[in-house]
Each structure stands twice: as C-alpha cells, then as structure tokens.
Design an enzyme around this catalytic site. Structure first.
Site, mmCIF file in Angstrom:
data_model
loop_
_atom_site.group_PDB
_atom_site.id
_atom_site.type_symbol
_atom_site.label_atom_id
_atom_site.label_comp_id
_atom_site.label_asym_id
_atom_site.label_seq_id
_atom_site.Cartn_x
_atom_site.Cartn_y
_atom_site.Cartn_z
ATOM 1 N N LEU A 141 0.869 -1.175 0.000
ATOM 2 C CA LEU A 141 0.000 0.000 0.000
ATOM 3 C C LEU A 141 0.903 1.221 0.000
ATOM 4 C CD1 LEU A 141 -2.763 -0.726 2.714
ATOM 5 C CD2 LEU A 141 -3.030 -0.816 0.235
ATOM 6 N N ASP A 142 0.493 2.281 -0.697
ATOM 7 C CA ASP A 142 1.253 3.524 -0.656
ATOM 8 C C ASP A 142 1.361 4.010 0.782
ATOM 9 O OD1 ASP A 142 1.450 3.470 -3.395
ATOM 10 O OD2 ASP A 142 -0.199 4.881 -3.723
ATOM 11 N N ARG A 143 2.415 4.743 1.044
ATOM 12 C CA ARG A 143 2.664 5.229 2.407
ATOM 13 C C ARG A 143 1.478 6.015 2.964
ATOM 14 N NH1 ARG A 143 8.048 8.632 4.325
ATOM 15 N NH2 ARG A 143 7.507 8.736 6.533
ATOM 16 N N THR A 145 -1.641 5.780 2.086
ATOM 17 C CA THR A 145 -2.901 5.040 2.022
ATOM 18 C C THR A 145 -3.056 4.209 3.284
ATOM 19 O OG1 THR A 145 -2.734 4.880 -0.382
ATOM 20 C CG2 THR A 145 -4.261 3.372 0.690
ATOM 21 N N ARG A 243 -4.954 6.585 -8.165
ATOM 22 C CA ARG A 243 -4.545 7.982 -8.117
ATOM 23 C C ARG A 243 -4.365 8.555 -9.527
ATOM 24 N NH1 ARG A 243 0.337 7.697 -3.773
ATOM 25 N NH2 ARG A 243 0.240 9.975 -3.941
#
Length: 321
Positions: A141-143, A145, A243
């Site tokens: 997961l993105d930081r 998110t 995104r």
C-alpha cells in the site's frame, strides 16, 4: 566488506520458511552480505549440496532437504536494535492465524524500509517477533494510504496469495474522496499506465499508450457539493492505479500530494484534511490454507470520517447513493 569473519561448513535443514524457494535465494538469505556473483560461483563449483547432491541455481527446495553451505567470508552482521517495549502495530491487527497476519495500516507509514525510511511495517513486525520463522508482505500500500494490508506467515500462503493476485481472484475495494462532481453511479475505467522516474529519483506513473493495462470499477457513494465519495473495485493492481486514473479523468483524490492539486490540497489542510483521502476498506480472499472465504475490513479512519461529517454540515443536500 569490513569486519570479515570466516564461517565453518554448515548443514541447514529446510523448514517451512524455505519451502519452494530457489536455492540461490535461500543462500542469499543465509549468507548476508555475500554478493550474488559469489553465490552462483559456489553453486557452479559444487561446494553447495542438497541432500549430498550437486544442484544448479534453479533447484527448488522442499521441507526436510539438507543443504550444505560451505565456508564463506561474510560481513559481520550489525547488532540488531532492541525491540520496543510496546508494539507499534499489534493494536491494528484485523486477523491472524498460523498462515496470515492482516493489519489496518495507518496512513503515513511505509510498508517497508528504504528511501530514507529505516523501518516499515514488515521490518517492525520482524523486530517485534524475532521468533517468527517467516514473515513477508503479500502486497503493498502507498505510504499515505490506510487500510487492509496482508502479510504471510508461511511461504506456502505467500505463494498461494500471489497466485490469487495474478489470477484476479482477490477482491479489493477502496474508498476515496475526489475533487469534482462525479455523476455516474457505476463506471468502468480502462487506461494504460506507464512508470517513469523524475530527475530526483522519485517514481511516478502516467497514462501512456505504451503502458500496461489497468482496470477499475468505480461506484458513486455520496456527493458533497464540490467533492464526491467513491468506492473503487480493483480489477488490476498497478502502481498508483487509482490515483493516476482519477487524476487523468479530472477527479484528483483529495490530499494527494503527487497527482493532486497543490493549491487545493493546501486549502483542504486548513479545513482539516491533512492526508490523502484514500483507504483500503475491504479485501475478500480465499484462505490460502483452508480455502474458506475471508472478508477483511478496515473502518474509515477517524480523521477521514470527521472530514466527511464536517462536509455534510456545510453541504446539507449531500445525497447518498
């Protein structure tokens, strides 16, 4: 390599942590600091044996195999920092058994170390659980998110879940607040996405005809005047997929510092939104051991729920779908 010490011949019995692993990767894990080129050399020379037989780098191990590892000069390992007195993520555990560890990852926390980050989720759990024989991220997961993050506690579970991901057999749903008035109740979006790197070394993604196909089904959840709450069902799982797709369509995610509107994000921060409004709310999988359906959910974080509540006060005609 500094502070080198010479090790003796060692015989290692393969347990679950090494099941199905290639011998070259197994050696890399046991011979920290040894270049891959040297690992391949000792394999070619026959110094490494599996059950007393020579093997090549493609040999895959099974539980119970006996691996002979020859004396190799390795860098002396740095002393491990003491584990913290209190756990950082144990309170975020959603589900755990002998094969899986699932957490509700907070926003602002990287899933792994690197790029100036000394310790991410996976390193922290390994530090807190030194007795764990195996612990790996199933996905990322993105930081910024938050939400459902899967970790495997068995190699067999990791392999099974990676296969499920490749076969689109895992259902992932995200919640996001976008800037703009989205009108379609349901919309399937297909766009080619291509990775590129900025001069600073930062990784980015853009819509490009030469990119890899990406697919998402968006569902309208609620309108808030100039904002819209969407639910996204991932069909593919490309880097920054949601995104970039939404930014390309003219509906950037609120608070997105990479693909959003900088000036607008600054205004949102004044209104109480100090992070990207993107949350991994639900993941449905087949348990990699039992095969049973498992629905894993993470509630909307308090700071995001409060921001929606404040929006509802300013936009009383907000319409739920």
């Amino acid at each position: 390599m500094n502070d080198l010490s010479k090790a003796a011949v060692s015989l290692v019995t393969v347990d679950e942590s090494g099941e199905g692993q290639r011998i070259d990767n197994f050696l890399a894990r046991h011979l920290k600091g040894v270049p891959k080129s040297h690992i391949y050399r000792i394999l070619r020379s026959g110094e490494v044996r599996v059950n007393s037989k020579r093997v090549d780098a493609t040999c895959r191990l099974v539980i119970g195999d006996m691996v002979r590892i020859p004396p190799v000069r390795t860098a002396a390992p740095a002393p491990k920092p003491d584990a913290p007195a209190t756990s950082k993520f144990e309170g975020h555990v959603i589900f755990e058994d002998e094969a899986l560890l699932v957490i509700d990852k907070p926003a602002g926390v990287a899933v792994h170390g690197g790029s100036g980050i000394s310790r991410g989720v996976i390193e922290q759990f390994r530090l807190e659980r030194p007795q764990a024989k195996f612990l790996e991220l199933v996905h990322r997961l993105d930081r910024e998110t938050s939400g459902v993050l899967l970790l495997a506690k068995k190699r067999s579970a990791l392999v099974a879940l990676h296969e499920a991901i490749r076969n689109n057999a895992i259902e992932k749903r995200y919640l996001m607040l976008v800037c703009g008035v989205w009108k379609d109740k349901k919309r399937k979006v297909k766009l080619p996405l291509k990775k590129y790197t900025l001069e600073s070394g930062e990784r980015r993604v853009s819509v490009d005809d030469d990119g890899q196909p990406s697919e998402t089904i968006f569902h309208l959840r609620e309108n808030f005047g100039e904002f819209t709450l969407l639910e996204a069902e991932l069909i593919t799982g490309r880097t920054h997929q949601l995104r970039v797709q939404l930014q390309h369509l003219g509906f950037p995610i609120a608070g997105d510092d990479k693909y959003g509107d900088y000036a607008f994000n600054k205004e949102l921060a004044k209104r109480g939104l100090k992070r990207m409004f993107l949350h991994s709310a639900e993941t449905v999988i087949r348990h990699p051991v039992s095969g049973e359906s498992l629905k894993l959910t993470a509630p909307l974080p308090k700071e995001l729920a409060n921001f929606l509540k404040n929006l509802s006060k300013t936009v009383p005609h907000a319409e739920a779908i």
